[in-house]
Design a protein around this motif. Structure first.
Motif, mmCIF file in Angstrom:
data_model
loop_
_atom_site.group_PDB
_atom_site.id
_atom_site.type_symbol
_atom_site.label_atom_id
_atom_site.label_comp_id
_atom_site.label_asym_id
_atom_site.label_seq_id
_atom_site.Cartn_x
_atom_site.Cartn_y
_atom_site.Cartn_z
ATOM 1 N N THR A 201 -7.588 -3.556 4.110
ATOM 2 C CA THR A 201 -6.364 -2.753 4.020
ATOM 3 C C THR A 201 -5.744 -2.584 5.407
ATOM 4 O O THR A 201 -4.539 -2.733 5.606
ATOM 5 C CB THR A 201 -6.696 -1.360 3.428
ATOM 6 N N VAL B 118 0.864 -1.189 0.000
ATOM 7 C CA VAL B 118 0.000 0.000 0.000
ATOM 8 C C VAL B 118 0.900 1.238 0.000
ATOM 9 O O VAL B 118 2.128 1.109 0.053
ATOM 10 C CB VAL B 118 -0.923 0.026 1.255
ATOM 11 N N THR C 104 -1.369 5.521 3.252
ATOM 12 C CA THR C 104 -2.336 4.552 3.779
ATOM 13 C C THR C 104 -1.859 4.036 5.140
ATOM 14 O O THR C 104 -2.639 3.923 6.093
ATOM 15 C CB THR C 104 -2.521 3.377 2.799
#
Lengths: 340, 340
Positions: free
Chosen positions: A35, A16, A20
């Protein structure tokens, strides 16, 4: 010293972006659960805690250090840079290298460049004793550690060897071999190493009842060519030295070069001692007698101390002042004086 | 190539901050006339126009390049870094150096580090032929130039010498001196230089009606210690080589070291040729016969081409592919074969 981690490592591992990672750690809303999981798993797999990564994010460190060398083509500096880069990689620091060619103006420019690149700290391998720029950084509390050099400031951070002792050991070795006419190829006395080694040379000469011949001392530029020429000239004089002490192995190589160009044999006709113990010195084809600076220890300790300073920038600190013991390595370029 | 100027230079000269320079150039209101004057005077004194400085402000370049070396303690790499740093300083570029120790993983990490530091371009002095990371940068059009190395890609940018020709010249010199048993100390064949020089060695041997002895070829790691041991072992065999070609001067020094440790004389008992022509090779005390890579030209041209790529990033470009002529420098480490 523990390993470091950066948000960048986590981002790469989790696949990522860095932002993030930052959002996850700061509990931003609207982050997909998948995520969030990926990031937290990456952190734990890297062996760190959520807190450690969060701290690294707010640290605002660039995780890079500057390294200022006197002359990268001199193996002492290049080999010390190799040690520093390798150690720094382990600590996840990058190293930005500047090369001054022993030019004072270049040193100031290099410092400006490095500060402009926002390095977290600077290592300096060569600086004149009264340098004001390095002095200012010290005064401001900017993390800076000198090695193989220092400035005239009781609060300076440095890692050096006992240069006076080192030079004395070298001269005493030559005196024991029966040499009485010993030249010293130094370099400008504005450097601590050059000057302190001169003191050691002078003391050893006078303590042994000999007279110092000023003609036998070179204190011009660190120029291979100039030292080559100076040596050639000295060796063609009637009252020539039978032995040389050089301020560095690089300069000792220039002396060997010059002596060989006059068809003089080493060590039968001329004995030569260097300073540094670069890797070439222990090559048996060359076998340069030299004074070891324990370069690997010197460079590693300087880096370690710099990282300590970076990590504790707000603490009150005693200056880092480490003096290593020199070691004489007797090899093939020194022998008994046959020129009675 | 013209000199560069940055807002930083102007700021320093005018004694104001960079953002003040920016405000003057963008005609912000509320700037004191005296300050405006100082900035404009500084620009003109530096020999630039207002437009040039304004352009440099929007360029978003970091004015730093990355330099990836195979082994900074090998003088070829260190000396080439010296040339590049010096030239880059003139062009107002900083150089961030990474050292891979010839490790593929370190190369990938180094590239990531340099991209993270937002360098404008990268020079790579050592890379294996099938490296995918360097390949990707080429594909993306990121400014990258290889020197002393290349990858198997017709679009790669590189500056190299004709390695096959160089190795042939070296072997032919040994053949002329009557050597028939010639060892080649290479290194891993995954590198272009190592492999191409092997081709040259092989061709010269077979063109002269001799048989290549695979036992005489070292293609393991670039490890000084391993090459030292390999050479020692080879030289203690009954059917020992009388001459060595090394892939670098650094490795030639390891051969000289090993041969001397067996009390063999150079060149009476063993002839040795290196590759690179590091400054030590022409030192008359050592006098290493070697194949010159014209390192100064190679490094300067690589930097110059990189800066061209950085300056014209959006233009269509033919790849930079420069092949320099090797030059054999015959010195003291090669002589007639006396071992009939």
């Amino acid at each position: 010293m523990i390993g470091r981690v950066t948000a960048d490592d986590v981002a790469r591992k989790a696949g990522v972006s860095q932002s993030t990672v930052s959002r996850v750690l700061n509990n931003y809303p609207f982050i997909k659960e998948a995520t969030r999981e990926k990031v937290l798993t990456a952190i734990s797999e890297l062996g760190f805690t959520r807190d450690e990564i969060a701290r690294s994010l707010v640290e605002k460190k660039t995780r890079s250090i500057g390294l200022i060398l006197g002359d990268i083509s001199n193996p002492f500096f290049a080999e010390s840079a190799g040690v520093i880069i390798e150690q720094a990689q382990k600590l996840k620091y990058d190293v930005v290298i500047c090369n001054t060619n022993h030019n004072d103006e270049n040193l100031e420019k290099s410092i400006n460049t490095l500060i402009g690149k926002r390095v977290d700290g600077i290592l300096v391998a060569s600086v004149k004793r009264d340098d004001t720029k390095v002095q200012q950084l010290h005064d401001k509390g900017f993390p800076i550690v000198l090695y193989n050099s220092s400035i005239d400031d009781p609060m300076a951070n440095f890692v050096v060897i006992d240069n006076i002792r080192g030079a004395k050991m070298a001269v005493e070795h030559l005196l024991e071999l029966g040499h009485k006419k010993i030249a010293y190829i130094a370099g400008p006395f504005k450097y601590l190493t050059t000057y302190q080694r001169y003191i050691g040379y002078k003391e050893a000469i006078s303590e042994n009842g000999l007279t110092l011949e000023q003609d036998f001392v070179y204190n011009g530029d660190f120029s291979y060519q100039k030292i080559f020429e100076f040596t050639k000239e000295l060796l063609t004089k009637k009252n020539r030295p039978t032995a040389f002490l050089a301020v560095s192995d690089q300069m000792a190589l220039a002396i060997l070069d010059a002596a060989t160009s006059l068809n003089l044999k080493i060590p039968e006709d001329v004995s030569v001692i260097g300073f540094d113990d670069i890797s070439l010195a222990s090559n048996q084809f060359i076998g340069l007698t030299t004074v070891s600076q324990h370069m690997e220890v010197m460079a590693s300790v300087a880096l370690e101390k710099l990282v300590d300073l970076i990590d504790h920038e707000s603490d009150a600190f005693d200056p880092v002042q480490i003096v290593l013991k020199p070691e004489l390595k007797i090899r093939k370029t020194t022998a008994k004086n046959l020129d009675k």
